[in-house]
Design a protein around this motif. Structure first.
Motif, PDB file in Angstrom:
ATOM      1  N   VAL A  70     -28.720  51.889  35.761  1.00  0.00           N
ATOM      2  CA  VAL A  70     -27.489  51.250  35.326  1.00  0.00           C
ATOM      3  C   VAL A  70     -27.268  49.901  36.002  1.00  0.00           C
ATOM      4  N   GLN A  71     -26.986  48.903  35.184  1.00  0.00           N
ATOM      5  CA  GLN A  71     -26.604  47.595  35.713  1.00  0.00           C
ATOM      6  C   GLN A  71     -25.086  47.506  35.620  1.00  0.00           C
ATOM      7  N   LEU A  72     -24.444  47.758  36.735  1.00  0.00           N
ATOM      8  CA  LEU A  72     -22.986  47.722  36.753  1.00  0.00           C
ATOM      9  C   LEU A  72     -22.557  46.271  36.972  1.00  0.00           C
ATOM     10  N   LEU A  73     -22.166  45.655  35.891  1.00  0.00           N
ATOM     11  CA  LEU A  73     -21.865  44.231  35.942  1.00  0.00           C
ATOM     12  C   LEU A  73     -20.395  43.977  36.257  1.00  0.00           C
ATOM     13  N   ILE A  74     -20.156  43.281  37.350  1.00  0.00           N
ATOM     14  CA  ILE A  74     -18.790  42.890  37.670  1.00  0.00           C
ATOM     15  C   ILE A  74     -18.597  41.484  37.107  1.00  0.00           C
ATOM     16  N   GLY A  75     -17.730  41.365  36.132  1.00  0.00           N
ATOM     17  CA  GLY A  75     -17.531  40.073  35.476  1.00  0.00           C
ATOM     18  C   GLY A  75     -16.625  39.163  36.266  1.00  0.00           C
ATOM     19  N   ASP A  76     -17.065  38.784  37.451  1.00  0.00           N
ATOM     20  CA  ASP A  76     -16.194  37.968  38.300  1.00  0.00           C
ATOM     21  C   ASP A  76     -16.004  36.561  37.735  1.00  0.00           C
ATOM     22  N   PHE A  77     -17.015  36.073  37.025  1.00  0.00           N
ATOM     23  CA  PHE A  77     -16.874  34.726  36.453  1.00  0.00           C
ATOM     24  C   PHE A  77     -16.060  34.764  35.165  1.00  0.00           C
ATOM     25  N   THR A  78     -16.397  35.681  34.295  1.00  0.00           N
ATOM     26  CA  THR A  78     -15.712  35.771  33.013  1.00  0.00           C
ATOM     27  C   THR A  78     -14.259  36.229  33.154  1.00  0.00           C
ATOM     28  N   ALA A  79     -13.952  36.905  34.225  1.00  0.00           N
ATOM     29  CA  ALA A  79     -12.595  37.421  34.394  1.00  0.00           C
ATOM     30  C   ALA A  79     -11.568  36.308  34.426  1.00  0.00           C
ATOM     31  N   MET A  80     -11.992  35.167  34.901  1.00  0.00           N
ATOM     32  CA  MET A  80     -10.995  34.096  35.010  1.00  0.00           C
ATOM     33  C   MET A  80     -10.670  33.488  33.644  1.00  0.00           C
ATOM     34  N   ILE A  81     -11.530  33.727  32.679  1.00  0.00           N
ATOM     35  CA  ILE A  81     -11.226  33.264  31.324  1.00  0.00           C
ATOM     36  C   ILE A  81     -10.267  34.231  30.659  1.00  0.00           C
ATOM     37  N   GLY A  82     -10.516  35.482  30.843  1.00  0.00           N
ATOM     38  CA  GLY A  82      -9.676  36.490  30.217  1.00  0.00           C
ATOM     39  C   GLY A  82     -10.271  36.903  28.894  1.00  0.00           C
ATOM     40  N   ASP A  83     -10.484  38.188  28.767  1.00  0.00           N
ATOM     41  CA  ASP A  83     -11.008  38.719  27.517  1.00  0.00           C
ATOM     42  C   ASP A  83      -9.966  38.542  26.427  1.00  0.00           C
TER      43      ASP A  83
END
Length: 399
Positions: A70-83
């Motif tokens: 499993v590649q548990l990806l923490i979206g630390d960069f994308t989080a600042m954009i906001g889904d």
RNA sequence: GGUGAGUUACUCAAGCGGCCAAAGAGGGCAGACUGUAAAUCUGCUGGUUUAUACCUUCGAAGGUUCGAAUCCUUCACCCACCA
């Protein structure tokens, strides 16, 4: 063997894209012991996992038994954009320290379910920061606005004349690019992520990664209200680190209808068994309350153990069936001659004296199990148990 | 850049000079009924030591008025259409 594994993997999924590929991965595992990469993305803003997350996690745990890394990806960069999925507000960029802290807290919780030896935690800032404007522009040439607008929520908002910012277009692109970097063989996510998940496939092709990830979509678990999706901000969640008693009580408060949904998505029982159970309940041979108790026991056991689950049930029955007081009530010290409304606020049972006054007038307040109606009374020295409504208790020492 | 619309309590949304702490709906809380379920019915839903009272609130700041969420001015934000 492969078919069995496939059936278990498919259980409860909302949709699978590229089953052939999954079959191939399984064959590789069973015949040659080859492992494969399964990506799952998490937002680092909310560090508390709830049952909604566990739907995904349990599926991942199953996959891990069949060769998945499993590649548990923490979206630390994308989080600042906001889904853009859901409400969009400009988010603050989290600093490195906070992100790491959240990630750490994730790991503590995630490994209650996942196999730590088959999991790797990755952060997308690692390659997205390095991407640069150059890379970003390159990325944006790979997808058209028209196709972007096909996305259901964009389409709706566009037609309704609502605002869509450019950064929101970037979100799915960047998230898809993660799959390029990670060379994922499979990605798992909620049905609401379909567009983003497909983007990963599209970009892997565009960048010539040499493989296109299969996609496993899980249904979105409804929250305790049974309508909206489970989320911390809506307050309709069951957190996996909450006390056993709380988890038990929350499960028991869901509607009967929702109970079956939870059975389907959270229980480890076979679908046949659940169907049978449902039948017994509908023909009246099995009490729905008992079915719900069993579900609650199963879930509490998963995060604690059987003993804690049993205690949680006993405690619950005591308080709500026998109308007794819970065993652990918070204590507060209050000054003598305290106005009752003030005391309720001090004991954190009410938010304001006005609210306390209203509740007293409506007969919601009890002192030592006795309902009171005088909102002017004062508490003299002694120890009392205050209660507001059915579930809020506090002990106060007055002196 | 031009034109037009808008910003109201947790959310959506009425209000267009006094009867506005502000309709209505949703949500939430509480009571009845129950299986602390759902459904249903009822009440409450800014705050204040006890209130036909006072205070704070209708994007922000000023102004007009005996009196403003309502009128005027400026600013901020947001949306649409045209370019």
């Amino acid at each position: 063997m492969i078919q069995e594994a496939l059936a278990e993997i498919a259980r409860g999924t909302a949709e699978i894209i590229d089953t052939e590929r999954i079959e191939k991965l399984l064959r590789g595992y069973f015949e040659e012991g080859k492992i494969y990469q399964v990506k799952v993305g998490f937002d680092p803003t909310a560090a508390d996992l709830h049952l909604g997350h566990t739907v995904l996690l349990q599926k991942l745990a199953t996959l891990q038994r069949y060769g998945a890394h499993v590649q548990l990806l923490i979206g630390d960069f994308t989080a600042m954009i906001g889904d853009p999925t859901g409400k969009s507000e400009t988010r603050k960029r989290l600093d490195r320290h906070t992100v790491l802290e959240h990630a750490k807290s994730y790991q503590e919780q995630v490994f209650k379910i996942l196999d730590i030896t088959k999991t790797e935690v990755v952060f997308n800032s690692k390659w997205l920061e390095a991407l640069g404007v150059d890379g970003l522009v390159g990325l944006t040439t790979l997808f058209s606005v028209a196709r972007m607008l096909e996305r259901d929520d964009f389409d709706k908002r566009y037609k309704a004349g609502q605002n869509i910012s450019i950064s929101e277009f970037l979100y799915p692109l960047l998230q898809g690019y993660d799959s390029v970097e990670l060379k994922s063989d499979m990605e798992i996510g909620g049905t609401d992520q379909k567009f983003n998940l497909l983007m990963g496939r599209h970009l892997q092709r565009a960048y010539g990664v040499g493989k296109e990830q299969a996609i496993l979509m899980m249904p979105i678990l409804e929250g305790l209200d049974g309508v909206q999706k489970m989320s911390k901000s809506l307050g309709n969640f069951v957190g996996i680190t909450e006390p056993a008693n709380t988890i038990y009580a929350k499960i028991l408060s869901i509607s009967d209808e929702l109970m079956w949904r939870y059975y389907e998505l959270l229980s480890k029982r076979s679908l046949d068994e659940i169907a049978h159970l449902q039948k017994s309940v509908s023909d009246g041979s099995f009490h729905p309350k008992t079915a719900k108790e069993n579900l609650a026991l199963e879930i509490v056991t998963r995060f604690y153990n059987e003993e804690s689950a049993k205690i949680a049930k006993e405690e619950f029955d005591n308080v709500f069936k026998a109308n007794q007081l819970p065993s652990d009530i918070k204590e507060y010290e209050i000054e003598t001659d305290c106005w009752i409304c003030k005391a309720l606020v001090d004991a954190e049972l009410e938010l304001s004296t006005s609210q306390a006054r209203r509740d007293i007038q409506q007969g919601a307040v009890r002192i030592d199990q006795v309902k009171i109606s005088d909102d002017q009374m004062k508490l003299c020295d002694g120890e009392y148990t205050l209660q507001v409504g059915k579930r809020k208790f506090a002990k106060v020492k007055v002196r």
